[in-house]
Write a protein that holds these residues in place. Structure first.
Motif, short mmCIF file in Angstrom:
data_model
loop_
_atom_site.label_atom_id
_atom_site.label_comp_id
_atom_site.label_asym_id
_atom_site.label_seq_id
_atom_site.Cartn_x
_atom_site.Cartn_y
_atom_site.Cartn_z
N THR A 164 0.83 -1.20 0.00
CA THR A 164 0.00 0.00 0.00
C THR A 164 0.86 1.25 0.00
O THR A 164 2.03 1.21 0.42
N TYR A 165 0.25 2.34 -0.46
CA TYR A 165 0.90 3.65 -0.41
C TYR A 165 -0.16 4.74 -0.45
O TYR A 165 -0.78 4.97 -1.49
N ASP A 183 4.03 -1.30 3.65
CA ASP A 183 3.70 0.09 3.39
C ASP A 183 4.94 0.81 2.85
O ASP A 183 5.95 0.91 3.54
N ASP A 184 4.83 1.34 1.63
CA ASP A 184 5.96 2.00 0.97
C ASP A 184 6.03 3.48 1.32
O ASP A 184 6.24 4.32 0.45
N GLY A 185 5.82 3.81 2.61
CA GLY A 185 6.06 5.17 3.05
C GLY A 185 4.83 6.04 3.19
O GLY A 185 4.92 7.26 3.03
N SER A 186 3.67 5.44 3.53
CA SER A 186 2.44 6.22 3.65
C SER A 186 2.51 7.19 4.82
O SER A 186 3.24 7.00 5.79
N GLN A 216 8.12 1.45 5.64
CA GLN A 216 9.46 1.91 5.29
C GLN A 216 9.36 3.37 4.85
O GLN A 216 8.32 3.81 4.37
N PRO A 217 10.44 4.14 5.02
CA PRO A 217 10.39 5.56 4.65
C PRO A 217 10.08 5.75 3.16
O PRO A 217 10.43 4.92 2.32
N ASP A 218 9.40 6.84 2.87
CA ASP A 218 9.05 7.18 1.48
C ASP A 218 10.30 7.75 0.79
O ASP A 218 10.68 8.88 1.00
N ARG A 272 11.40 -3.64 -2.52
CA ARG A 272 11.84 -3.69 -1.13
C ARG A 272 10.66 -3.93 -0.19
O ARG A 272 10.76 -4.73 0.75
N ALA A 273 9.55 -3.25 -0.43
CA ALA A 273 8.38 -3.42 0.42
C ALA A 273 7.89 -4.87 0.38
O ALA A 273 7.58 -5.46 1.42
N ARG A 274 7.79 -5.44 -0.80
CA ARG A 274 7.32 -6.82 -0.89
C ARG A 274 8.32 -7.79 -0.27
O ARG A 274 7.92 -8.77 0.38
N ASN A 275 9.61 -7.55 -0.46
CA ASN A 275 10.60 -8.43 0.16
C ASN A 275 10.50 -8.42 1.68
O ASN A 275 10.68 -9.46 2.33
#
Length: 278
Positions: A9-10, A37-40, A64-66, A73-76
């Motif tokens: 998500t983002y 979460d890719d930095g929301s 993780q930071p945006d 990276r998020a999926r890993n």
């Protein structure tokens, strides 16, 4: 077989809320749902804390930071944190039909990964879906690829014959055995920005001897509309895909293994945190 659903998500908590409600209403619940979460912004965390109070399965939030689009990276990180034997990859704008998890279980086979499909919606229907209307049927308005509204398990078994088809790879609805993902080192984190990381992973899976099962007419999901970034000119990720194909690579250098240490101890279940007195 324990199933982990990894939802990326983002900054779209309204869509994520609908996705999580659909997963909570499955005919067969997964072992856990991991929101990666890719930095929301904080609204996403606040949503998850509200939902966690009565969520029916383990619910995890990885943030993780945006720093630009870092989907690999998020999926890993979700793969590394997963406690399940089997990982379903789902985008945070994909609303699952009630038999989605059960269908993925039925079509899981050793030596294979599964590629699912999706119904596309227009902006008007998406607004109504976010307000709570039911998922569209075959004759619904505002949809494309309406054949993907049909759940026909007998026909799905015919389509799911293992093969090495490379077209139509999309990680919005995809599933792997977790140990296969670890063997491949997961998604290639050299790939940032829009797209192609799923195709590159699938190529390495084929090189490693895995086959693809096409999952149509089962494991249905509806994609909520948003503007597309599909037509990127001179995407540098295409060159990485070409290298993987040319050299028949099996593993990427920067992948899931670098996150395994972080999740040697499982991340907390948000339900337990919600139950703590304030």
């Amino acid at each position: 077989m324990r199933i982990s659903v990894a939802v990326i998500t983002y900054n779209w908590p309204a869509a994520l809320a609908r996705v999580l409600r659909a997963l909570a209403a499955q005919s067969e619940l997964p072992h856990e749902v991991i929101v990666t979460d890719d930095g929301s912004q904080p609204a996403t965390r606040e949503l998850l804390e509200r939902i966690a109070a009565d969520y029916p399965v383990r619910l995890v939030h990885l943030w993780q930071p945006d720093d630009g689009a870092r989907m690999s990276r998020a999926r890993n990180r979700a793969i590394a944190a997963a406690q399940g034997d089997y990982v379903i990859l789902l985008d945070g704008d994909m609303v699952a039909e009630p038999h989605f998890v059960a269908d993925h279980r039925a079509f899981a086979r050793r030596g294979c990964f599964v590629q699912g499909s999706r119904v596309l919606t227009d902006a008007a229907l998406t607004r109504r879906l976010l307000e709570g209307v039911a998922l569209p049927g075959f004759f619904g308005r505002g949809i494309e690829r309406r054949r993907h509204t049909l759940r026909l398990p007998w026909l799905a078994r015919w389509y799911a014959r293992p093969g090495t088809k490379q077209r139509g790879i999309k990680s919005c609805n995809m599933a792997f055995w977790r140990d296969d993902l670890l063997r491949l080192n997961g998604f290639n984190e050299a790939m940032t920005g829009w797209g192609r990381e799923d195709t590159e992973l699938a190529l390495r899976a084929f090189h490693a001897g895995l086959l693809r099962r096409e999952l149509r007419f089962s494991a249905l999901a509806t994609h909520l509309y948003h503007p597309t970034r599909k037509h990127v000119v001179d995407n540098p990720n295409d060159r990485i895909v070409d290298e993987t194909r040319t050299y028949r690579l099996l593993r990427c250098e920067r992948g899931v293994e670098q996150h395994l240490g972080e999740f040697a101890d499982p991340p907390p279940d948000l339900r337990a945190l919600a139950a703590q007195p304030s």
